[in-house]
Design a protein around this motif. Structure first.
Motif, PDB file in Angstrom:
ATOM      1  N   ASP A 108       2.025  -2.871  -1.473  1.00 56.54           N
ATOM      2  CA  ASP A 108       1.651  -2.895  -0.058  1.00 56.54           C
ATOM      3  C   ASP A 108       2.717  -3.522   0.831  1.00 56.54           C
ATOM      4  N   ASP A 109       3.910  -3.741   0.295  1.00 52.73           N
ATOM      5  CA  ASP A 109       4.995  -4.282   1.109  1.00 52.73           C
ATOM      6  C   ASP A 109       5.532  -3.177   2.014  1.00 52.73           C
ATOM      7  N   PRO A 110       5.604  -3.405   3.334  1.00 52.54           N
ATOM      8  CA  PRO A 110       6.103  -2.368   4.258  1.00 52.54           C
ATOM      9  C   PRO A 110       7.506  -1.883   3.923  1.00 52.54           C
ATOM     10  N   ALA A 111       8.287  -2.722   3.253  1.00 53.54           N
ATOM     11  CA  ALA A 111       9.653  -2.309   2.900  1.00 53.54           C
ATOM     12  C   ALA A 111       9.656  -1.172   1.886  1.00 53.54           C
ATOM     13  N   LEU A 112       8.546  -0.978   1.170  1.00 47.41           N
ATOM     14  CA  LEU A 112       8.442   0.111   0.199  1.00 47.41           C
ATOM     15  C   LEU A 112       7.858   1.347   0.885  1.00 47.41           C
ATOM     16  N   ASP A 113       8.581   1.839   1.855  1.00 52.56           N
ATOM     17  CA  ASP A 113       8.154   2.967   2.674  1.00 52.56           C
ATOM     18  C   ASP A 113       8.259   4.256   1.862  1.00 52.56           C
ATOM     19  N   ARG A 114       7.118   4.897   1.581  1.00 52.95           N
ATOM     20  CA  ARG A 114       7.118   6.115   0.763  1.00 52.95           C
ATOM     21  C   ARG A 114       7.923   7.251   1.380  1.00 52.95           C
ATOM     22  N   ALA A 115       8.095   7.223   2.691  1.00 52.46           N
ATOM     23  CA  ALA A 115       8.850   8.288   3.360  1.00 52.46           C
ATOM     24  C   ALA A 115      10.333   8.266   2.983  1.00 52.46           C
ATOM     25  N   LYS A 116      10.798   7.168   2.399  1.00 51.59           N
ATOM     26  CA  LYS A 116      12.210   7.066   2.015  1.00 51.59           C
ATOM     27  C   LYS A 116      12.513   7.809   0.714  1.00 51.59           C
ATOM     28  N   PHE A 117      11.459   8.229   0.005  1.00 53.84           N
ATOM     29  CA  PHE A 117      11.638   8.825  -1.310  1.00 53.84           C
ATOM     30  C   PHE A 117      11.288  10.315  -1.280  1.00 53.84           C
ATOM     31  N   PRO A 118      11.838  11.097  -2.200  1.00 53.07           N
ATOM     32  CA  PRO A 118      11.529  12.526  -2.225  1.00 53.07           C
ATOM     33  C   PRO A 118      10.043  12.783  -2.395  1.00 53.07           C
ATOM     34  N   PRO A 119       9.527  13.854  -1.797  1.00 55.92           N
ATOM     35  CA  PRO A 119       8.108  14.188  -1.934  1.00 55.92           C
ATOM     36  C   PRO A 119       7.703  14.309  -3.404  1.00 55.92           C
ATOM     37  N   GLY A 120       6.514  13.801  -3.711  1.00 50.78           N
ATOM     38  CA  GLY A 120       5.985  13.931  -5.061  1.00 50.78           C
ATOM     39  C   GLY A 120       6.489  12.914  -6.054  1.00 50.78           C
ATOM     40  N   THR A 121       7.202  11.878  -5.580  1.00 51.57           N
ATOM     41  CA  THR A 121       7.764  10.903  -6.528  1.00 51.57           C
ATOM     42  C   THR A 121       7.143   9.518  -6.403  1.00 51.57           C
ATOM     43  N   THR A 122       6.108   9.365  -5.588  1.00 53.26           N
ATOM     44  CA  THR A 122       5.517   8.043  -5.385  1.00 53.26           C
ATOM     45  C   THR A 122       4.016   8.058  -5.666  1.00 53.26           C
ATOM     46  N   GLY A 123       3.455   6.864  -5.821  1.00 48.10           N
ATOM     47  CA  GLY A 123       2.015   6.691  -5.983  1.00 48.10           C
ATOM     48  C   GLY A 123       1.620   5.356  -5.383  1.00 48.10           C
ATOM     49  N   ASP A 124       0.353   5.034  -5.401  1.00 45.61           N
ATOM     50  CA  ASP A 124      -0.107   3.763  -4.835  1.00 45.61           C
ATOM     51  C   ASP A 124       0.487   2.569  -5.562  1.00 45.61           C
ATOM     52  N   CYS A 125       0.759   2.726  -6.864  1.00 44.84           N
ATOM     53  CA  CYS A 125       1.257   1.612  -7.672  1.00 44.84           C
ATOM     54  C   CYS A 125       2.692   1.801  -8.148  1.00 44.84           C
ATOM     55  N   PHE A 126       3.382   2.830  -7.677  1.00 44.50           N
ATOM     56  CA  PHE A 126       4.763   3.006  -8.106  1.00 44.50           C
ATOM     57  C   PHE A 126       5.589   3.743  -7.053  1.00 44.50           C
ATOM     58  N   VAL A 127       6.850   3.387  -7.007  1.00 43.71           N
ATOM     59  CA  VAL A 127       7.880   4.145  -6.301  1.00 43.71           C
ATOM     60  C   VAL A 127       9.031   4.309  -7.289  1.00 43.71           C
TER      61      VAL A 127
END
Length: 350
Positions: A108-127
């Protein structure tokens, strides 16, 4: 949530004694915080220390306790005992997806912005912390004349005889490759038609070697015990550097991510998340990619700017003109790994 029945638990007392002996104390001699980092051991963990941990220590004063291997059974034991002593673990995102909020912390850290990563490579508990591919290669010494040029050749033992090495795990790229070789367009591979994939693999089953580890894959390739292989980027590079005359086939390959995950109940969740964000920043991502030959996780890092060696470039699936690539479908694997693993095991002995 589905249970991974193929996993076993380790004893609570043994785990905690081992971890404490490895340096579970969180206070350094001068009062700095410590993060306990569980990973794969070997050269990969040494690369993590150099490219990721040491710069963070320089920046924040945070020290690291490194242990290996990172196994899901140990995470389960720690969490159930209410004594989580790992802060970060390098292990498959499947576990973090399947047990998100149960065995692993939600990020939940704002610095772990999912938009910075390619689509389909993130989840609630992982980047993702890096990206890699499952690469089809052949030993050029064993094919002096006609060369394999497409994924169908992996499944053609008449034109291209010889053993094929695969990692003994269904998510290692073989199922997707079988479907594409059987005529399925890459964009329609998911949801996987498991029975169709296994039927195609049946045609070469007697020529397959199921390797129990990546180290075994490397040794067999160097010893010329097989003519073809389907394995991960880093192991392809190291095997080639160790003497296997491998040539990658850029027709079809699957891509995937490596991930650092945070076990549930760590007393240092916020600091661990800061470390995760730090790991994916361009400077660290570039340094790690340079050491390992993998690709940066964040989209804005220009892969052309990374000073790869020629050998690393040779096996890098993310450079231009590398054929058809598909990202392994994270949600599908999270939901189906248990059933696929059970079917895979039955198929191998059947």
């Amino acid at each position: 949530m589905k249970t991974f029945r193929f996993l076993t638990l380790v004893a609570v007392s043994s785990l905690l004694l081992t971890a404490c002996g490895a340096g579970g104390d969180t206070g350094g001699p001068t009062g700095e915080e410590k993060l306990t980092w569980a990973s794969t051991g070997g050269q990969f963990q040494e690369d993590e220390k150099k490219a990721l941990q040491e710069p963070f220590t320089t920046k924040t004063g945070t020290e690291f306790v490194n242990i290996s291997p990172a196994e899901i059974a140990q995470v389960r034991t720690m969490v159930k005992a209410g004594k989580t002593i790992w802060d970060l673990a390098n292990m498959s995102w499947i576990y973090a997806g399947a047990y998100c909020g149960e065995l692993f912390e939600k990020l939940d850290d704002p610095a772990l912005d999912r938009a910075k990563f390619p689509p389909g490579t993130t989840g609630d508990c992982f980047v993702p912390t890096y990206r890699y591919a499952n690469i089809f290669s052949y030993n050029a010494d064993l094919y002096p004349n006609e060369k394999p040029t497409r994924i169908e050749d992996f499944f053609d033992v008449k034109r291209f005889p010889g053993k094929r090495i695969v990692y003994d795990y269904p998510k290692a790229g073989l199922l997707e490759s079988a479907l594409v070789a059987d005529g399925v367009p890459p964009e329609k591979v998911y949801p996987l038609d498991l029975e169709r994939a296994l039927k195609k693999i049946d045609t070469i089953k007697s020529s397959l070697v199921f390797a129990p580890s990546y180290g075994a894959i490397q040794q067999m390739l160097v010893d010329k015990q097989a003519s073809m292989v389907l394995t991960v980027t880093a192991r392809s590079i190291v095997s080639s550097q160790s003497g296997a005359n491998l040539v990658p086939v850029w027709d079809f390959n699957t891509t995937d991510i490596g991930a650092l995950v945070i076990p549930k109940g760590t007393p240092h969740k916020q600091l661990a998340q800061q470390m995760l964000a730090f790991v994916t920043e361009p400077a660290q991502a570039t340094a790690y990619a340079k050491l390992t030959g993998t690709a940066p996780a964040r989209s804005e890092v220009d892969i052309a700017s990374i000073p790869y060696t020629e050998k690393q470039k040779e096996f890098n699936a993310f450079l231009p003109d590398r054929g058809r690539l598909i990202e392994q479908d994270k949600q599908w694997w999270i939901e189906n790994t248990d059933a696929v693993t059970k079917r895979w095991t039955a198929w191998k002995v059947g």
